[in-house]
Design a protein around this motif. Structure first.
Motif, PDB file in Angstrom:
ATOM      1  N   ARG A   1       0.839  -1.202   0.000  1.00 49.76           N
ATOM      2  CA  ARG A   1       0.000   0.000   0.000  1.00 49.76           C
ATOM      3  C   ARG A   1       0.875   1.252   0.000  1.00 49.76           C
ATOM      4  O   ARG A   1       0.556   2.243  -0.657  1.00 49.76           O
ATOM      5  N   TRP A   2       1.996   1.192   0.736  1.00 52.07           N
ATOM      6  CA  TRP A   2       2.927   2.333   0.737  1.00 52.07           C
ATOM      7  C   TRP A   2       3.478   2.558  -0.677  1.00 52.07           C
ATOM      8  O   TRP A   2       3.585   3.688  -1.134  1.00 52.07           O
ATOM      9  N   LEU A   3       3.816   1.477  -1.350  1.00 44.81           N
ATOM     10  CA  LEU A   3       4.330   1.599  -2.714  1.00 44.81           C
ATOM     11  C   LEU A   3       3.300   2.240  -3.636  1.00 44.81           C
ATOM     12  O   LEU A   3       3.628   3.125  -4.433  1.00 44.81           O
ATOM     13  N   LYS A   4       2.060   1.812  -3.532  1.00 41.73           N
ATOM     14  CA  LYS A   4       1.001   2.355  -4.394  1.00 41.73           C
ATOM     15  C   LYS A   4       0.741   3.830  -4.114  1.00 41.73           C
ATOM     16  O   LYS A   4       0.465   4.611  -5.028  1.00 41.73           O
ATOM     17  N   ASN A   5       0.871   4.228  -2.851  1.00 41.97           N
ATOM     18  CA  ASN A   5       0.560   5.602  -2.484  1.00 41.97           C
ATOM     19  C   ASN A   5       1.698   6.578  -2.751  1.00 41.97           C
ATOM     20  O   ASN A   5       1.455   7.777  -2.943  1.00 41.97           O
ATOM     21  N   ASN A   6       2.949   6.074  -2.768  1.00 38.50           N
ATOM     22  CA  ASN A   6       4.081   6.991  -2.801  1.00 38.50           C
ATOM     23  C   ASN A   6       4.944   6.906  -4.056  1.00 38.50           C
ATOM     24  O   ASN A   6       5.803   7.762  -4.253  1.00 38.50           O
ATOM     25  N   LEU A   7       4.758   5.906  -4.895  1.00 30.40           N
ATOM     26  CA  LEU A   7       5.589   5.778  -6.097  1.00 30.40           C
ATOM     27  C   LEU A   7       4.790   6.049  -7.367  1.00 30.40           C
ATOM     28  O   LEU A   7       5.113   5.538  -8.438  1.00 30.40           O
ATOM     29  N   THR A   8       3.781   6.878  -7.245  1.00 34.64           N
ATOM     30  CA  THR A   8       2.970   7.235  -8.409  1.00 34.64           C
ATOM     31  C   THR A   8       3.785   7.984  -9.452  1.00 34.64           C
ATOM     32  O   THR A   8       3.542   7.861 -10.657  1.00 34.64           O
ATOM     33  N   HIS A   9       4.784   8.769  -9.006  1.00 35.46           N
ATOM     34  CA  HIS A   9       5.567   9.594  -9.921  1.00 35.46           C
ATOM     35  C   HIS A   9       7.034   9.162  -9.978  1.00 35.46           C
ATOM     36  O   HIS A   9       7.882   9.926 -10.444  1.00 35.46           O
ATOM     37  N   VAL A  10       7.345   7.969  -9.515  1.00 34.60           N
ATOM     38  CA  VAL A  10       8.743   7.527  -9.491  1.00 34.60           C
ATOM     39  C   VAL A  10       9.316   7.460 -10.905  1.00 34.60           C
ATOM     40  O   VAL A  10       8.653   7.015 -11.845  1.00 34.60           O
ATOM     41  N   GLU A  11      10.555   7.945 -11.068  1.00 30.84           N
ATOM     42  CA  GLU A  11      11.241   7.921 -12.356  1.00 30.84           C
ATOM     43  C   GLU A  11      12.459   6.997 -12.333  1.00 30.84           C
ATOM     44  O   GLU A  11      12.754   6.335 -13.323  1.00 30.84           O
ATOM     45  N   PHE A  12      13.164   6.985 -11.203  1.00 29.28           N
ATOM     46  CA  PHE A  12      14.372   6.170 -11.075  1.00 29.28           C
ATOM     47  C   PHE A  12      14.261   5.334  -9.805  1.00 29.28           C
ATOM     48  O   PHE A  12      14.085   5.864  -8.712  1.00 29.28           O
ATOM     49  N   MET A  13      14.372   4.026  -9.967  1.00 30.87           N
ATOM     50  CA  MET A  13      14.324   3.126  -8.815  1.00 30.87           C
ATOM     51  C   MET A  13      15.537   2.207  -8.872  1.00 30.87           C
ATOM     52  O   MET A  13      15.833   1.612  -9.916  1.00 30.87           O
ATOM     53  N   THR A  14      16.255   2.094  -7.746  1.00 31.01           N
ATOM     54  CA  THR A  14      17.456   1.267  -7.679  1.00 31.01           C
ATOM     55  C   THR A  14      17.341   0.285  -6.529  1.00 31.01           C
ATOM     56  O   THR A  14      16.973   0.666  -5.414  1.00 31.01           O
ATOM     57  N   ILE A  15      17.657  -0.987  -6.801  1.00 29.17           N
ATOM     58  CA  ILE A  15      17.670  -2.023  -5.778  1.00 29.17           C
ATOM     59  C   ILE A  15      19.098  -2.541  -5.645  1.00 29.17           C
ATOM     60  O   ILE A  15      19.659  -3.067  -6.607  1.00 29.17           O
ATOM     61  N   SER A  16      19.695  -2.373  -4.462  1.00 26.48           N
ATOM     62  CA  SER A  16      21.056  -2.878  -4.205  1.00 26.48           C
ATOM     63  C   SER A  16      20.958  -4.229  -3.518  1.00 26.48           C
ATOM     64  O   SER A  16      20.183  -4.403  -2.571  1.00 26.48           O
ATOM     65  N   CYS A  17      21.786  -5.182  -3.978  1.00 26.85           N
ATOM     66  CA  CYS A  17      21.597  -6.562  -3.542  1.00 26.85           C
ATOM     67  C   CYS A  17      22.790  -7.155  -2.806  1.00 26.85           C
ATOM     68  O   CYS A  17      22.816  -8.360  -2.540  1.00 26.85           O
ATOM     69  N   GLY A  18      23.802  -6.359  -2.482  1.00 28.60           N
ATOM     70  CA  GLY A  18      24.941  -6.916  -1.769  1.00 28.60           C
ATOM     71  C   GLY A  18      25.716  -7.885  -2.628  1.00 28.60           C
ATOM     72  O   GLY A  18      25.749  -7.772  -3.858  1.00 28.60           O
ATOM     73  N   SER A  19      26.331  -8.872  -1.993  1.00 30.56           N
ATOM     74  CA  SER A  19      27.202  -9.800  -2.729  1.00 30.56           C
ATOM     75  C   SER A  19      26.718 -11.237  -2.685  1.00 30.56           C
ATOM     76  O   SER A  19      27.393 -12.134  -3.186  1.00 30.56           O
ATOM     77  N   ASN A  20      25.566 -11.502  -2.099  1.00 24.26           N
ATOM     78  CA  ASN A  20      25.066 -12.867  -1.962  1.00 24.26           C
ATOM     79  C   ASN A  20      23.937 -13.156  -2.944  1.00 24.26           C
ATOM     80  O   ASN A  20      23.280 -12.248  -3.444  1.00 24.26           O
ATOM     81  N   TRP A  21      23.717 -14.437  -3.197  1.00 23.06           N
ATOM     82  CA  TRP A  21      22.607 -14.848  -4.039  1.00 23.06           C
ATOM     83  C   TRP A  21      21.282 -14.532  -3.357  1.00 23.06           C
ATOM     84  O   TRP A  21      21.152 -14.609  -2.134  1.00 23.06           O
ATOM     85  N   ILE A  22      20.292 -14.199  -4.153  1.00 21.38           N
ATOM     86  CA  ILE A  22      18.964 -13.907  -3.631  1.00 21.38           C
ATOM     87  C   ILE A  22      18.184 -15.206  -3.460  1.00 21.38           C
ATOM     88  O   ILE A  22      18.116 -16.030  -4.376  1.00 21.38           O
ATOM     89  N   ARG A  23      17.605 -15.388  -2.289  1.00 17.05           N
ATOM     90  CA  ARG A  23      16.835 -16.607  -2.014  1.00 17.05           C
ATOM     91  C   ARG A  23      15.545 -16.625  -2.834  1.00 17.05           C
ATOM     92  O   ARG A  23      15.068 -15.593  -3.286  1.00 17.05           O
ATOM     93  N   ASN A  24      14.995 -17.836  -2.976  1.00 16.83           N
ATOM     94  CA  ASN A  24      13.774 -18.002  -3.773  1.00 16.83           C
ATOM     95  C   ASN A  24      12.649 -17.103  -3.272  1.00 16.83           C
ATOM     96  O   ASN A  24      11.959 -16.443  -4.052  1.00 16.83           O
ATOM     97  N   SER A  25      12.443 -17.098  -1.952  1.00 21.73           N
ATOM     98  CA  SER A  25      11.353 -16.302  -1.378  1.00 21.73           C
ATOM     99  C   SER A  25      11.587 -14.817  -1.603  1.00 21.73           C
ATOM    100  O   SER A  25      10.641 -14.069  -1.881  1.00 21.73           O
ATOM    101  N   GLN A  26      12.845 -14.378  -1.480  1.00 19.88           N
ATOM    102  CA  GLN A  26      13.155 -12.970  -1.714  1.00 19.88           C
ATOM    103  C   GLN A  26      12.884 -12.588  -3.158  1.00 19.88           C
ATOM    104  O   GLN A  26      12.378 -11.486  -3.433  1.00 19.88           O
ATOM    105  N   ALA A  27      13.232 -13.460  -4.087  1.00 18.33           N
ATOM    106  CA  ALA A  27      13.013 -13.171  -5.510  1.00 18.33           C
ATOM    107  C   ALA A  27      11.536 -12.951  -5.798  1.00 18.33           C
ATOM    108  O   ALA A  27      11.157 -12.018  -6.517  1.00 18.33           O
ATOM    109  N   VAL A  28      10.676 -13.800  -5.222  1.00 21.17           N
ATOM    110  CA  VAL A  28       9.241 -13.659  -5.432  1.00 21.17           C
ATOM    111  C   VAL A  28       8.721 -12.395  -4.760  1.00 21.17           C
ATOM    112  O   VAL A  28       7.915 -11.645  -5.334  1.00 21.17           O
ATOM    113  N   MET A  29       9.187 -12.127  -3.533  1.00 15.92           N
ATOM    114  CA  MET A  29       8.763 -10.922  -2.819  1.00 15.92           C
ATOM    115  C   MET A  29       9.164  -9.661  -3.574  1.00 15.92           C
ATOM    116  O   MET A  29       8.400  -8.689  -3.651  1.00 15.92           O
TER     117      MET A  29
END
Length: 451
Positions: free
Chosen positions: A198-226
């Protein structure tokens, strides 16, 4: 021409120059990790403190210009009382102007975030940008609850913790800022996965640039889906989405597919790892690959079918060991910038250069190729391979007009187009004979060599 010293400039002009300098620094802060010269400067004093040390005139100008105090850059490494005094002092000096706040938390200071946020909370309506690093002590504790309220001017929000990214034990999102004007959002993978939809829907209506930093480890299955579900909750198609080292295993990719979700954006930038290529939806228009040393993996990962443009910047590659035979792409433009010759060779093979005496063209609709060197980088271009690729595509296009298939090599050639645009900026000098060769075979040919 007459000369005048900088000190003789009117105070209004000096103030305007300093404001322009500050604006450039703020834009750098908002878009990415700030350059070293924009962080803590000599003596630990950020802008504008260093400007006030130049001379008495500059000190007076800086002291009387509240706009110059709006960038608050604070390293939590001083006693609590002193930190409160300095933060309050700069907030007071900034008047009623919008503020840009950067907080870098020391590994050993767990109370610093709470103290700083407590003093910032009354100024949320002035907040223009907020960047917090090394903050998971605050994320794991209810300190971020302090930042609850309306921030109508907030355009850039960055929440990162490079070293403690996998040490957080309480994943419940505590982000409660109401910031509907947000244009730039940068978060670690843990923050992104656990944000309230709900926070995403309310606050990213005008987002232009989004960056996700993932560290150095593999992403788990559950994290990938989330992550894919969180991105799907964003109320608009993101114009530019960046993944910093998103490493997805085959199991994670399978989990995303089983969940029926894909990663979508107009432009996707992949930094270091290109694993996420297989998870990008077919509506993505531009793929950018940066600082990747495994471009050879493009032989086994499909590019989104509808993407029109591929850009590679600062990339390298291992030797291609087999002729790729399954991963086609229907895009039309490839741009390679500041990349090693091994990367360029891989792309040339995918464009149709002969490989082990065989000719193939997996990227058959590409008509534009641009090779660029910026700064001090010098391109080392394999001219024989370039010529072989252009000749191969030209021959395939001509043969397609006759039979539509290369019977000898058993490679589908239907729809192969000749290279129409070939631009080189920063390559080695080209002889007149070689230049004439390219001009005869490419309609739009440019070769600017590095002098």
């Amino acid at each position: 021409m007459s000369r005048c010293s900088f000190s003789s400039l009117p105070a209004e002009m000096v103030s305007s120059i300093l404001k322009a300098g500050l604006e450039g620094i703020v834009q750098d802060d908002m878009m990415r990790t700030p350059e070293p010269e924009h962080q803590i400067l000599a003596g630990g004093l950020p802008f504008p403190h260093t400007m006030a040390l130049v001379c008495r005139l500059w000190r007076d100008i800086v002291s009387s210009t509240p706009e110059l105090w709006t960038r608050i850059f604070w390293m939590i490494s001083v006693p609590e009382e002193e930190g409160c005094h300095l933060i309050n002092s700069q907030l007071e000096k900034s008047g009623n102007y919008p503020i840009h706040l950067t907080i870098i938390n020391s590994w050993s200071h767990q109370r610093g975030i709470r103290v700083i946020l407590h003093h910032i909370a009354p100024h949320l309506q002035r907040l223009k940008s907020l960047r917090m690093a090394n903050f998971y002590e605050a994320y794991d504790q209810p300190h971020l609850d302090t930042l609850t309220g309306y921030a109508p001017q907030l355009e850039s929000l960055q929440l990162t913790d490079g070293k403690h990214i996998h040490h957080c034990t309480n994943f419940k999102s505590r982000l409660k800022l109401d910031c509907p004007a947000l244009r730039i959002f940068h978060a670690d993978i843990i923050v992104a996965c656990n944000l309230d939809h709900r926070w995403l829907k309310n606050n990213l209506t005008h987002v232009e640039f989004m960056t996700i930093s993932c560290g150095s480890n593999w992403i788990r299955n559950s994290q990938a889906v989330m992550l894919s579900r969180a991105l799907d909750a964003v109320p608009r198609r993101i114009p530019c989405l960046t993944f910093d080292n998103l490493q997805l295993s085959d199991y994670s990719l399978a989990s995303i597919n089983q969940a029926g979700t894909k990663i979508g954006a107009e432009q996707v930038i992949l930094h270091i790892s290109i694993d996420a290529l297989a998870a990008i939806d077919d509506d993505c228009q531009t793929i950018v690959i940066k600082k990747c040393n495994s471009v050879h993996d493009l032989q086994s990962i499909s590019l989104p079918s509808s993407s029109r443009s591929l850009e590679l910047d600062g990339c390298d590659s291992k030797e291609l060991r087999r002729v790729p035979d399954t991963r086609t792409w229907d895009g039309d433009t490839v741009t390679i910038t500041n990349s090693h010759s091994s990367c360029i060779e891989i792309i040339l093979h995918l464009l149709g250069a002969p490989f082990n005496d065989h000719s193939c063209s997996l990227w058959r609709r590409v008509t534009t190729l641009k090779l660029v060197a910026n700064g001090d980088f010098v391109l080392n271009l394999p001219l024989p391979l370039l010529k072989a690729m252009i000749s191969s595509r030209q021959g395939a296009a001509e043969q397609n007009n006759l039979s539509g298939k290369n019977v000898e090599d058993n490679v589908e050639l239907k729809g192969v187009r000749p290279l129409m645009v070939f631009h080189v900026h920063g390559g080695q000098p080209l002889s007149c004979e070689e230049s004439v060769w390219f001009e005869k075979r490419v309609r739009d040919f440019v070769w600017d060599y590095r002098r």
